[in-house]
Design a protein around this motif. Structure first.
Motif, mmCIF file in Angstrom:
data_model
loop_
_atom_site.group_PDB
_atom_site.id
_atom_site.type_symbol
_atom_site.label_atom_id
_atom_site.label_comp_id
_atom_site.label_asym_id
_atom_site.label_seq_id
_atom_site.Cartn_x
_atom_site.Cartn_y
_atom_site.Cartn_z
ATOM 1 N N GLY A 38 0.795 -1.233 0.000
ATOM 2 C CA GLY A 38 0.000 0.000 0.000
ATOM 3 C C GLY A 38 0.819 1.270 0.000
ATOM 4 N N TRP A 39 2.140 1.096 -0.060
ATOM 5 C CA TRP A 39 2.994 2.288 -0.070
ATOM 6 C C TRP A 39 3.006 2.944 -1.443
ATOM 7 C CZ3 TRP A 39 8.117 3.005 -2.254
ATOM 8 C CH2 TRP A 39 8.722 4.188 -1.860
ATOM 9 N N LEU A 40 2.800 2.165 -2.487
ATOM 10 C CA LEU A 40 2.879 2.645 -3.866
ATOM 11 C C LEU A 40 1.569 2.297 -4.572
ATOM 12 C CD1 LEU A 40 5.023 3.953 -5.792
ATOM 13 C CD2 LEU A 40 5.642 1.634 -6.473
ATOM 14 N N ASP A 41 0.905 3.307 -5.180
ATOM 15 C CA ASP A 41 -0.335 3.018 -5.890
ATOM 16 C C ASP A 41 -0.031 2.527 -7.303
ATOM 17 O OD1 ASP A 41 0.332 5.266 -7.374
ATOM 18 O OD2 ASP A 41 -1.108 6.568 -6.373
ATOM 19 N N PRO B 205 14.550 -2.417 -19.307
ATOM 20 C CA PRO B 205 15.893 -2.394 -19.907
ATOM 21 C C PRO B 205 16.041 -1.219 -20.862
ATOM 22 C CG PRO B 205 14.982 -4.600 -19.953
ATOM 23 C CD PRO B 205 13.866 -3.706 -19.510
ATOM 24 N N GLY B 206 17.192 -0.588 -20.789
ATOM 25 C CA GLY B 206 17.449 0.564 -21.656
ATOM 26 C C GLY B 206 18.916 0.730 -21.891
ATOM 27 N N ASP B 207 19.388 1.974 -21.868
ATOM 28 C CA ASP B 207 20.798 2.262 -22.086
ATOM 29 C C ASP B 207 21.645 1.678 -20.963
ATOM 30 O OD1 ASP B 207 20.005 3.645 -24.309
ATOM 31 O OD2 ASP B 207 19.921 5.572 -23.279
ATOM 32 N N ALA B 208 22.898 1.424 -21.301
ATOM 33 C CA ALA B 208 23.823 0.883 -20.302
ATOM 34 C C ALA B 208 24.063 1.882 -19.176
ATOM 35 C CB ALA B 208 25.147 0.498 -20.966
ATOM 36 N N ALA B 209 24.120 3.161 -19.543
ATOM 37 C CA ALA B 209 24.343 4.186 -18.528
ATOM 38 C C ALA B 209 23.119 4.281 -17.617
ATOM 39 C CB ALA B 209 24.592 5.542 -19.196
ATOM 40 N N ALA B 210 23.365 4.537 -16.328
ATOM 41 C CA ALA B 210 22.273 4.633 -15.372
ATOM 42 C C ALA B 210 21.640 6.015 -15.459
ATOM 43 C CB ALA B 210 22.801 4.382 -13.954
ATOM 44 N N PRO B 211 20.430 6.128 -16.005
ATOM 45 C CA PRO B 211 19.814 7.443 -16.131
ATOM 46 C C PRO B 211 19.290 7.933 -14.787
ATOM 47 C CG PRO B 211 18.304 5.753 -16.883
ATOM 48 C CD PRO B 211 19.576 5.058 -16.536
ATOM 49 N N ARG B 212 19.065 9.230 -14.703
ATOM 50 C CA ARG B 212 18.520 9.838 -13.486
ATOM 51 C C ARG B 212 17.070 10.213 -13.768
ATOM 52 N NH1 ARG B 212 17.946 14.997 -11.256
ATOM 53 N NH2 ARG B 212 18.314 15.147 -8.990
ATOM 54 N N HIS B 213 16.171 9.656 -12.980
ATOM 55 C CA HIS B 213 14.753 9.896 -13.166
ATOM 56 C C HIS B 213 14.229 10.768 -12.025
ATOM 57 C CE1 HIS B 213 14.570 6.772 -16.270
ATOM 58 N NE2 HIS B 213 15.294 6.015 -15.461
ATOM 59 N N SER B 214 13.128 11.459 -12.274
ATOM 60 C CA SER B 214 12.464 12.227 -11.219
ATOM 61 C C SER B 214 10.979 12.296 -11.531
ATOM 62 C CB SER B 214 13.058 13.637 -11.099
ATOM 63 O OG SER B 214 12.825 14.377 -12.278
ATOM 64 N N ALA B 215 10.189 12.388 -10.463
ATOM 65 C CA ALA B 215 8.741 12.470 -10.629
ATOM 66 C C ALA B 215 8.139 12.891 -9.296
ATOM 67 C CB ALA B 215 8.165 11.127 -11.075
ATOM 68 N N GLU B 216 6.876 13.326 -9.347
ATOM 69 C CA GLU B 216 6.099 13.591 -8.141
ATOM 70 C C GLU B 216 5.058 12.485 -8.014
ATOM 71 O OE1 GLU B 216 4.386 17.416 -7.726
ATOM 72 O OE2 GLU B 216 6.294 18.505 -7.974
ATOM 73 N N LEU B 217 5.067 11.798 -6.866
ATOM 74 C CA LEU B 217 4.146 10.685 -6.639
ATOM 75 C C LEU B 217 3.443 10.863 -5.306
ATOM 76 C CD1 LEU B 217 6.282 7.565 -7.707
ATOM 77 C CD2 LEU B 217 4.651 8.856 -9.096
ATOM 78 N N GLN B 218 2.296 10.227 -5.197
ATOM 79 C CA GLN B 218 1.585 10.131 -3.929
ATOM 80 C C GLN B 218 1.984 8.802 -3.283
ATOM 81 O OE1 GLN B 218 -0.554 12.370 -2.496
ATOM 82 N NE2 GLN B 218 -0.247 13.833 -4.171
ATOM 83 N N LEU B 219 2.624 8.853 -2.118
ATOM 84 C CA LEU B 219 3.109 7.649 -1.445
ATOM 85 C C LEU B 219 2.385 7.469 -0.121
ATOM 86 C CD1 LEU B 219 6.945 8.026 -2.146
ATOM 87 C CD2 LEU B 219 5.269 6.664 -3.411
ATOM 88 N N GLY B 220 2.236 6.217 0.289
ATOM 89 C CA GLY B 220 1.429 5.898 1.448
ATOM 90 C C GLY B 220 2.098 6.215 2.767
ATOM 91 N N HIS B 221 1.309 6.835 3.669
ATOM 92 C CA HIS B 221 1.754 7.135 5.035
ATOM 93 C C HIS B 221 0.883 6.330 5.982
ATOM 94 C CE1 HIS B 221 2.301 9.395 8.795
ATOM 95 N NE2 HIS B 221 3.438 9.824 8.280
ATOM 96 N N ALA B 222 1.459 5.889 7.101
ATOM 97 C CA ALA B 222 0.738 5.001 8.006
ATOM 98 C C ALA B 222 -0.533 5.632 8.554
ATOM 99 C CB ALA B 222 1.658 4.583 9.157
ATOM 100 N N SER B 223 -0.508 6.942 8.836
ATOM 101 C CA SER B 223 -1.665 7.572 9.464
ATOM 102 C C SER B 223 -2.262 8.718 8.650
ATOM 103 C CB SER B 223 -1.263 8.108 10.851
ATOM 104 O OG SER B 223 -0.183 9.026 10.746
ATOM 105 N N ARG B 224 -1.520 9.257 7.687
ATOM 106 C CA ARG B 224 -2.005 10.429 6.948
ATOM 107 C C ARG B 224 -2.543 10.076 5.565
ATOM 108 N NH1 ARG B 224 3.384 13.675 7.159
ATOM 109 N NH2 ARG B 224 2.383 14.837 5.467
ATOM 110 N N GLY B 225 -2.679 8.816 5.276
ATOM 111 C CA GLY B 225 -3.094 8.446 3.927
ATOM 112 C C GLY B 225 -1.932 8.590 2.970
#
Length: 608
Positions: A201-204, A217-237
């Motif tokens: 329940g931590w990840l929708d 699988p993609g390029d050999a080089a490790a790309p840097r990703h970023s995003a805004e996500l809603q993640l689960g909290h024990a008491s705050r939803g």
């Protein structure tokens, strides 16, 4: 020679034997030490590590066998290989004793150089290998210490960081869950490690799809990703988080290292900022619309331009002072008593001839602004035509709580006989509009002994626990003699062209000899260098530039000046609290009165 050479030790009581062996053993990378007795040999072995020791069997005192036994009984020397050197020991029993004492071989005199060198070569190489292995072991131990220190440092950073650090495998199973993750999501590592992030329940589903796309699988080089996500909290939803991901390859499997920042406060701040900007735009436009309406209606219903100028300026001042009261309360609400005190402070109402009674209530911003205009109109009309136009007249202002609102009664007494006006003026319409345009919310009784106004406010009113505090309004009472500006040179430091034009016209109408306008700090300092001024008016802020240097220059030049600003005194240069402040927008009379006070104080300043 190598930094860490291989060492052999020759122990013999005869110097010639030592020299002969030394000559045969000498080579690059080898150091041969000499000892003439067992005692010297043991002392050297406490200092150096030896790859091989040549021991003479027959020595006075402690012989070679006894020395070998001593070496084997000590931890430091137990592993040193020993070759006995002898000229006569071919007896098998004695040779067995030598091997029993720890010898690895015998060399018989006279020494065969080939045999000696071949045997020495074996131990030299073994010594080199042992040295290299020791160096490698030392390096590996140092690497291990550095690794452990780096791991400890990284763990300390991750555990104490405001970021959460999470590692997921290709199936989105949680492999690492930092202390920061426990704090951020209130989920213990024991409950998360080895569990599927979506199933836990931590990840929708939307977040899981994004992370699976990163892990594809993609390029050999490790790309840097970023995003805004809603993640689960024990008491705050779910909570909004900004995540940064790096792909790591390990044994043919890809893992995802995440660094996570809780952006709940930032999101809330952005929402508040957006709300405040929208509210600010709304209030500014409403204020401008009110000013526009006051100007249009005043022009339409004024028979003379002078009447319009006086009434419009007074209404604008009433709005300005109400804005100042609301600003001090951060535009939440403000006490009705404070608004009445403000009318008394600026001279619109006579406090000695006003009787007021009512509970402590606060008015919402819109209601406060309308009430400020209404009180201004009531007081102005009373001063012109009603009870306050004669010395014995009085005004009674009462209000009572009524459901969720308040009912105010303005009653005049002791004034001239009252008759209903033949045509309603704009001021009467302003008073009628104070209740927000609701039907029957405002009533007027033109009683011959004194007009009575009844105003019901059904919204924007809230009861208070105690009466509000009075704000120190800086606008001075408008009454007073005109300024004597004949022939005076005046500097106006103002960045708004229309405001500067208005002040210049007022000063010239008051008889100023010359008025010079400077719109920047540099222009003001240049003007002070080029010309001597008798007075100065200084804006509190010039397009974001502080005016401290100009104020300091005016004081050092002993030029009387006042601040003219829309800011409160807390935003003006420090150390100039004694300098008068005229707040924008200002009536001309306030400007003239302040300049008169500056001129009156000028001799005293000069005397100082």
């Amino acid at each position: 020679m190598s930094e860490h050479p291989i060492r052999f030790l020759i122990v013999d009581d005869i110097a010639e034997n030592i020299q002969a062996l030394d000559a045969l053993l000498r080579r690059d990378g080898l150091v041969v030490d000499h000892a003439r007795s067992a005692t010297e040999a043991l002392e050297l072995m406490l200092v150096h590590d030896y790859a091989l020791a040549f021991l003479d069997v027959h020595m006075p005192g402690t012989d070679g066998y006894e020395l070998a036994e001593l070496m084997r009984s000590t931890e430091r020397t137990r592993g040193v290989p020993i070759i006995f050197v002898t000229a006569a020991e071919r007896d098998e029993t004695r040779r067995f004793r030598g091997y029993e004492a720890g010898a690895v071989d015998y060399i018989f005199k006279p020494i065969d150089p080939v045999v000696l060198k071949s045997k020495a070569e074996v131990f030299f190489r073994i010594g080199c290998q042992a040295r290299d292995l020791q160096q490698q072991r030392d390096e590996m131990e140092q690497i291990a210490r550095d690794r452990d220190r780096a791991a400890d440092l990284l763990r300390a950073h991750t555990d104490n960081s405001p970021l959460a650090f999470v590692t997921l495998d290709q199936d989105l199973t949680i492999r690492d869950w930092s202390k920061g993750s426990e704090r951020m999501f209130d989920l213990a590592a024991a409950d998360m490690l080895g569990r599927s992030a979506p199933e836990r329940g931590w990840l929708d589903s939307a977040g899981a799809a994004i992370l699976r796309d990163w892990l594809a699988p993609g390029d050999a080089a490790a790309p840097r990703h970023s995003a805004e996500l809603q993640l689960g909290h024990a008491s705050r939803g779910t909570i909004p988080c900004e995540i940064y991901g790096s792909i790591l390859s390990e044994a043919g499997r890809r893992t995802l290292s995440l660094q996570i920042l809780d952006i709940t406060d930032r999101k809330r701040a952005e929402e508040i900022r957006s709300l405040l900007i929208g509210e600010l735009n709304h209030r500014i436009k409403n204020t401008l619309a009110n000013v526009q309406a006051i100007a249009r209606q005043g022009l339409r219903r004024s028979s003379r331009l002078a009447d319009f100028e006086q009434s419009f300026s007074g209404r604008l001042q009433a709005l300005s002072r109400a804005h100042s009261i609301l600003s001090d309360s951060t535009w939440s609400s403000a006490p009705l008593d404070q608004l009445i005190d403000d009318q008394i402070r600026v001279g619109t109402l006579d406090g000695d001839r006003l009787e007021r009674r009512g509970p402590a209530v606060e008015l919402a911003p819109d209601t406060m602004l309308r009430m400020a205009l209404a009180l201004h109109e009531l007081a102005t009309n009373a001063a012109k035509y009603g009870a306050l136009s004669v010395p014995q007249g009085k005004v009674h202002l009462d209000w009572t709580a009524e459901d969720r609102g308040v009912c105010l009664t303005w009653r005049e007494s002791g004034g001239p006989l009252v008759a209903a006006p033949e045509g309603g003026g704009f001021g009467l319409d302003l008073i009628a509009a104070v209740a927000g345009g609701e039907a029957d919310a405002v009533a007027v009784d033109w009683h011959p002994t004194g007009v009575v106004w009844t105003i019901r406010l059904s919204e924007g009113v809230e009861a208070m626990g105690s009466s509000g505090t009075v704000v120190d309004v800086t606008t001075e009472t408008l009454a007073g003699p005109p300024a004597l500006l004949d022939g005076l040179a005046i500097l106006v430091v103002e960045d708004e062209p229309l405001v500067a034009l208005d002040m210049q016209a007022e000063l010239e109408d008051a008889g100023a000899g010359s008025v010079r306008v400077a719109r920047t700090v540099d222009a003001a300092l240049a003007a002070l260098s080029e010309q001597r001024f008798d007075l100065a008016l200084l804006d509190g802020n010039l397009k974001g530039q502080q005016v401290d240097t100009v104020a300091d220059r005016l004081r050092r030049s002993q030029i009387p000046f006042c601040f003219v600003s829309g800011y409160g005194r807390e935003h003006l240069p420090q150390g100039f609290e004694d300098v008068p402040l005229i707040q924008k927008p200002f009536p001309p009379a306030a400007l003239r009165r302040t300049l008169t006070d500056l001129l009156d104080a000028r001799p005293a300043r000069a005397a100082e």
